[in-house]
Every structure is written in structure tokens, then in C-alpha cells.
Design a protein around this motif. Sequence first.
Motif, PDB file in Angstrom:
ATOM      1  N   GLU A 163       0.847  -1.178   0.014  1.00 35.89           N
ATOM      2  CA  GLU A 163      -0.072   0.148   0.003  1.00 35.89           C
ATOM      3  C   GLU A 163       0.747   1.342  -0.129  1.00 35.89           C
ATOM      4  O   GLU A 163       0.381   2.304  -0.608  1.00 35.89           O
ATOM      5  CB  GLU A 163      -0.959   0.051   1.169  1.00 35.89           C
ATOM      6  CG  GLU A 163      -1.888   0.912   1.094  1.00 35.89           C
ATOM      7  CD  GLU A 163      -1.626   2.315   1.885  1.00 35.89           C
ATOM      8  OE1 GLU A 163      -2.262   3.440   1.593  1.00 35.89           O
ATOM      9  OE2 GLU A 163      -0.366   2.340   2.305  1.00 35.89           O
ATOM     10  N   TYR A 164       1.893   1.030   0.695  1.00 43.40           N
ATOM     11  CA  TYR A 164       2.902   2.336   0.843  1.00 43.40           C
ATOM     12  C   TYR A 164       3.155   2.817  -0.560  1.00 43.40           C
ATOM     13  O   TYR A 164       3.237   3.876  -1.010  1.00 43.40           O
ATOM     14  CB  TYR A 164       4.061   2.263   1.872  1.00 43.40           C
ATOM     15  CG  TYR A 164       3.804   1.861   3.139  1.00 43.40           C
ATOM     16  CD1 TYR A 164       2.370   2.336   3.751  1.00 43.40           C
ATOM     17  CD2 TYR A 164       4.556   1.074   3.832  1.00 43.40           C
ATOM     18  CE1 TYR A 164       2.353   2.092   5.198  1.00 43.40           C
ATOM     19  CE2 TYR A 164       4.088   0.649   5.260  1.00 43.40           C
ATOM     20  CZ  TYR A 164       3.163   1.089   5.618  1.00 43.40           C
ATOM     21  OH  TYR A 164       2.797   0.828   7.110  1.00 43.40           O
ATOM     22  N   THR A 192       0.618   3.812  -2.933  1.00 43.34           N
ATOM     23  CA  THR A 192       0.096   5.330  -2.295  1.00 43.34           C
ATOM     24  C   THR A 192       1.324   6.360  -2.757  1.00 43.34           C
ATOM     25  O   THR A 192       0.924   7.421  -3.377  1.00 43.34           O
ATOM     26  CB  THR A 192      -0.033   5.426  -0.906  1.00 43.34           C
ATOM     27  OG1 THR A 192      -1.242   4.602  -0.599  1.00 43.34           O
ATOM     28  CG2 THR A 192      -0.641   6.820  -0.418  1.00 43.34           C
ATOM     29  N   ASP A 215      -2.072  11.819   2.173  1.00 42.24           N
ATOM     30  CA  ASP A 215      -3.450  11.516   2.666  1.00 42.24           C
ATOM     31  C   ASP A 215      -4.729  11.669   1.588  1.00 42.24           C
ATOM     32  O   ASP A 215      -5.526  10.883   1.904  1.00 42.24           O
ATOM     33  CB  ASP A 215      -3.718  12.736   3.862  1.00 42.24           C
ATOM     34  CG  ASP A 215      -2.577  12.409   5.040  1.00 42.24           C
ATOM     35  OD1 ASP A 215      -1.942  11.200   5.037  1.00 42.24           O
ATOM     36  OD2 ASP A 215      -2.465  13.284   5.812  1.00 42.24           O
ATOM     37  N   ARG A 252      -4.861   8.335  -0.170  1.00 40.63           N
ATOM     38  CA  ARG A 252      -5.450   7.264   0.661  1.00 40.63           C
ATOM     39  C   ARG A 252      -6.984   7.588   0.629  1.00 40.63           C
ATOM     40  O   ARG A 252      -7.665   6.764   0.887  1.00 40.63           O
ATOM     41  CB  ARG A 252      -4.800   7.306   2.220  1.00 40.63           C
ATOM     42  CG  ARG A 252      -3.590   6.594   2.088  1.00 40.63           C
ATOM     43  CD  ARG A 252      -3.002   6.350   3.430  1.00 40.63           C
ATOM     44  NE  ARG A 252      -1.886   5.427   3.445  1.00 40.63           N
ATOM     45  CZ  ARG A 252      -0.672   5.853   3.793  1.00 40.63           C
ATOM     46  NH1 ARG A 252      -0.336   7.124   4.324  1.00 40.63           N
ATOM     47  NH2 ARG A 252       0.491   4.857   3.875  1.00 40.63           N
ATOM     48  N   ASP A 253      -7.359   8.782   1.235  1.00 42.34           N
ATOM     49  CA  ASP A 253      -8.931   9.239   1.385  1.00 42.34           C
ATOM     50  C   ASP A 253      -9.633   8.864   0.083  1.00 42.34           C
ATOM     51  O   ASP A 253     -10.709   8.131   0.461  1.00 42.34           O
ATOM     52  CB  ASP A 253      -9.070  10.510   1.922  1.00 42.34           C
ATOM     53  CG  ASP A 253      -8.652  10.771   3.153  1.00 42.34           C
ATOM     54  OD1 ASP A 253      -8.859   9.993   4.175  1.00 42.34           O
ATOM     55  OD2 ASP A 253      -8.355  11.699   3.480  1.00 42.34           O
ATOM     56  N   TRP A 265      -8.803   6.800  -2.217  1.00 38.13           N
ATOM     57  CA  TRP A 265      -8.781   5.174  -2.433  1.00 38.13           C
ATOM     58  C   TRP A 265      -9.664   4.496  -1.632  1.00 38.13           C
ATOM     59  O   TRP A 265     -10.442   3.636  -1.820  1.00 38.13           O
ATOM     60  CB  TRP A 265      -7.265   4.895  -2.146  1.00 38.13           C
ATOM     61  CG  TRP A 265      -7.053   3.371  -2.529  1.00 38.13           C
ATOM     62  CD1 TRP A 265      -7.960   2.613  -3.121  1.00 38.13           C
ATOM     63  CD2 TRP A 265      -5.812   2.692  -2.508  1.00 38.13           C
ATOM     64  NE1 TRP A 265      -7.261   1.199  -3.536  1.00 38.13           N
ATOM     65  CE2 TRP A 265      -5.987   1.605  -3.215  1.00 38.13           C
ATOM     66  CE3 TRP A 265      -4.548   3.313  -2.325  1.00 38.13           C
ATOM     67  CZ2 TRP A 265      -4.832   0.638  -3.005  1.00 38.13           C
ATOM     68  CZ3 TRP A 265      -3.372   2.212  -2.263  1.00 38.13           C
ATOM     69  CH2 TRP A 265      -3.462   1.025  -2.661  1.00 38.13           C
ATOM     70  N   ILE A 266      -9.935   4.814  -0.232  1.00 35.16           N
ATOM     71  CA  ILE A 266     -10.779   4.185   0.558  1.00 35.16           C
ATOM     72  C   ILE A 266     -12.084   4.554   0.128  1.00 35.16           C
ATOM     73  O   ILE A 266     -13.062   3.565   0.410  1.00 35.16           O
ATOM     74  CB  ILE A 266     -10.152   4.836   2.122  1.00 35.16           C
ATOM     75  CG1 ILE A 266      -9.180   4.279   2.404  1.00 35.16           C
ATOM     76  CG2 ILE A 266     -11.666   4.602   2.980  1.00 35.16           C
ATOM     77  CD1 ILE A 266      -8.619   4.772   3.947  1.00 35.16           C
ATOM     78  N   TRP A 280      -8.385  -1.360  -0.778  1.00 34.26           N
ATOM     79  CA  TRP A 280      -6.992  -0.491   0.101  1.00 34.26           C
ATOM     80  C   TRP A 280      -6.697  -1.487   1.526  1.00 34.26           C
ATOM     81  O   TRP A 280      -5.737  -1.833   1.760  1.00 34.26           O
ATOM     82  CB  TRP A 280      -7.852   0.836   0.557  1.00 34.26           C
ATOM     83  CG  TRP A 280      -6.712   1.641   1.436  1.00 34.26           C
ATOM     84  CD1 TRP A 280      -5.722   2.124   0.918  1.00 34.26           C
ATOM     85  CD2 TRP A 280      -6.829   1.646   2.850  1.00 34.26           C
ATOM     86  NE1 TRP A 280      -5.053   2.852   1.988  1.00 34.26           N
ATOM     87  CE2 TRP A 280      -5.669   2.436   3.166  1.00 34.26           C
ATOM     88  CE3 TRP A 280      -7.475   1.047   3.624  1.00 34.26           C
ATOM     89  CZ2 TRP A 280      -5.417   2.578   4.433  1.00 34.26           C
ATOM     90  CZ3 TRP A 280      -7.216   1.340   5.364  1.00 34.26           C
ATOM     91  CH2 TRP A 280      -6.264   2.104   5.479  1.00 34.26           C
ATOM     92  N   HIS A 327      -2.737  -4.459   2.909  1.00 34.95           N
ATOM     93  CA  HIS A 327      -2.016  -4.488   4.227  1.00 34.95           C
ATOM     94  C   HIS A 327      -2.302  -6.097   4.699  1.00 34.95           C
ATOM     95  O   HIS A 327      -3.263  -6.848   4.680  1.00 34.95           O
ATOM     96  CB  HIS A 327      -2.715  -3.594   5.241  1.00 34.95           C
ATOM     97  CG  HIS A 327      -3.002  -2.268   4.892  1.00 34.95           C
ATOM     98  ND1 HIS A 327      -3.835  -1.708   3.748  1.00 34.95           N
ATOM     99  CD2 HIS A 327      -2.123  -1.170   5.171  1.00 34.95           C
ATOM    100  CE1 HIS A 327      -3.508  -0.495   3.625  1.00 34.95           C
ATOM    101  NE2 HIS A 327      -2.612  -0.215   4.281  1.00 34.95           N
ATOM    102  N   LYS A 341       1.262   7.561  11.477  1.00 33.77           N
ATOM    103  CA  LYS A 341       0.014   7.414  10.591  1.00 33.77           C
ATOM    104  C   LYS A 341      -1.036   8.238  10.852  1.00 33.77           C
ATOM    105  O   LYS A 341      -1.434   8.254  12.234  1.00 33.77           O
ATOM    106  CB  LYS A 341      -0.421   5.954  10.262  1.00 33.77           C
ATOM    107  CG  LYS A 341      -0.960   5.345   9.101  1.00 33.77           C
ATOM    108  CD  LYS A 341      -1.439   3.884   9.187  1.00 33.77           C
ATOM    109  CE  LYS A 341      -1.470   3.551   7.585  1.00 33.77           C
ATOM    110  NZ  LYS A 341      -0.350   3.294   6.902  1.00 33.77           N
ATOM    111  N   PHE A 377      -6.945   6.038   9.578  1.00 28.28           N
ATOM    112  CA  PHE A 377      -6.360   4.834   8.717  1.00 28.28           C
ATOM    113  C   PHE A 377      -6.353   3.621   9.723  1.00 28.28           C
ATOM    114  O   PHE A 377      -6.386   2.505   9.251  1.00 28.28           O
ATOM    115  CB  PHE A 377      -5.206   5.365   7.916  1.00 28.28           C
ATOM    116  CG  PHE A 377      -5.451   6.273   6.998  1.00 28.28           C
ATOM    117  CD1 PHE A 377      -6.456   6.363   6.341  1.00 28.28           C
ATOM    118  CD2 PHE A 377      -4.580   7.547   6.794  1.00 28.28           C
ATOM    119  CE1 PHE A 377      -6.715   7.505   5.225  1.00 28.28           C
ATOM    120  CE2 PHE A 377      -4.417   8.665   6.083  1.00 28.28           C
ATOM    121  CZ  PHE A 377      -5.710   8.422   5.180  1.00 28.28           C
TER     122      PHE A 377
END
Length: 263
Positions: free
Chosen positions: A22-23, A26, A106, A109-110, A112-113, A120, A124, A150, A154
Motif C-alpha cells: 500500500e505504501y 500510495t 493523505d 488514501r482518502d 482510494w478508501i 485498500w 495490508h 500514520k 487509517f
Amino acid sequence: MPTMPTILALDFDGVVCDGLIEYFQTAWRAYGRIWSPADTMPPPGLAEQFYRLRPVIETGWEMPVLLRSLLLNTPEDEILENWQAIAQRQITEDNLNPSEIADSVDQVRDEWIAVDLEGWLAQHRFYPGITSLLQRVLKSSIHLAIITTKEGRFVRQLLQQQGIDLPTAQIYGKEVKRPKAQTLRTLHQQFSSNTDQPISIWFVEDRLKTLQTIQNQPALSHVKLYLADWGYNTEAERAIAHKDTQISVLSLKTLEEEFLVTM
């Protein structure tokens, strides 16, 4: 391992959860927004380089900057030796600032979620034995705290996916805007004010520099420090920790076999 602590404080990335895939994804998406590369697909081998160098990353804004440095052919050994200076030079040359880069990470990520939460979450994995450890601690008298750079939201998403309902007040994410050492001091003060008994804190972290910062503060001499050898650290860092009488190198095997049995 000794008798259980009053407070068990855990870092998240590299201790509780492995999010390397994921890192990278992203970081690549954020990189695309900042530097607008001609090719929207990362070049072969870039992800593997990023995985190897993940131990140098302290906070999220550095992730796309690491990709930028790699794509400009900065040697890996130089990055390992002198990352903070390289990162600062890079953002100066590109006229960027960490807060804007962090906002971009961020936002990626937001978004994607929002459009693909399951996708997403699937990037992990929790380290073996960690989920059961968290569940046991939550049922015990030990106070569990997550202290991480973090964003707390998340962390909550990922814990909830594992069926772990940790109260928001026990997750100290990037939004608290204070160093981990200060959070540990605050926790100790809060618990000490409610009892005459001594308060013991164990802090498990995968970043050696963070542990060394805490170690150098006399007010935190009561905190037992553990370096998670399964996390994002290097062989050289683990060797340094092994020689340090105030930092214990903790293996996942020890955590599973001894920590869980003691509880």
C-alpha cells in the motif's frame, strides 16, 4: 520477558501492520500528482527498491520524495546513509514543502478508501500473532495504546477490519501533532495521577532513531524500549540495538511464544 506492564504502547507501521504494498502504491499515486511523470506506470524494479529502503522513512511525506530520489538515480547506499539530508535537498530543489506533500499522500488514501475500501484494506497484512495479542491485551488489565505517525483514521479502519475495537482515545496518530516521546510522557502523567502504584510502560517500535530519542530523555527512563526486528529496520540498526543495554531487540517469535504465554 518480565512481568506485564501497566501500559503497552505499540507503533503501528512495521510493528502491528505491514503495509509495504500500500505504501508504494500510495507513494506512486502521490508522486504522479506532484511531479506529473510522462509514464503513469512505475518502472520495473522501483517497487523493490522502495521496499528495501522503507526503513529510512520516518513520516508519510517522505515516501513520494524517496521515489523522486530513486528515479533521479540516487544510489541506495547514499539514501541509507544520509536520507534526511537528501530528502530536504530534494524538496528544496523542487520548491515543495512537507505539509503539502503529506496532504497529497493523505488525499490519495482518502480517495482510494472512498472508492475501493476493500481493495485498500487488502494491501495490508497484520504480522503473525499480532491480532491475537491485541485482542488478549484488550481483555486484560493492561492499557493498550497505538502511537504512530500514520493518520489515526487509517489505523482505525485497519484495526476494525481485523475485528479489533480499540477506542479512538487510545490511538495517537499524526493528528495529535506531537512527538512519540511527548505522548509517552502524557500517558505516564495521566496514569500516575490516578494511582499511588508505579506505572510501567513498554514501548515497541521498529525505528531505532525514535527509541534513541526517547532513551536520551531522563523523564522517560521508566519506559522499557523494544526494537521490533520484524519491522522496517536494517541489519546495521539491529546490531547497534543489540549492543545497547537500554534497548531490547524483540523478535516476533519471542512476542508470540513468551509475551502471549505470560498473559
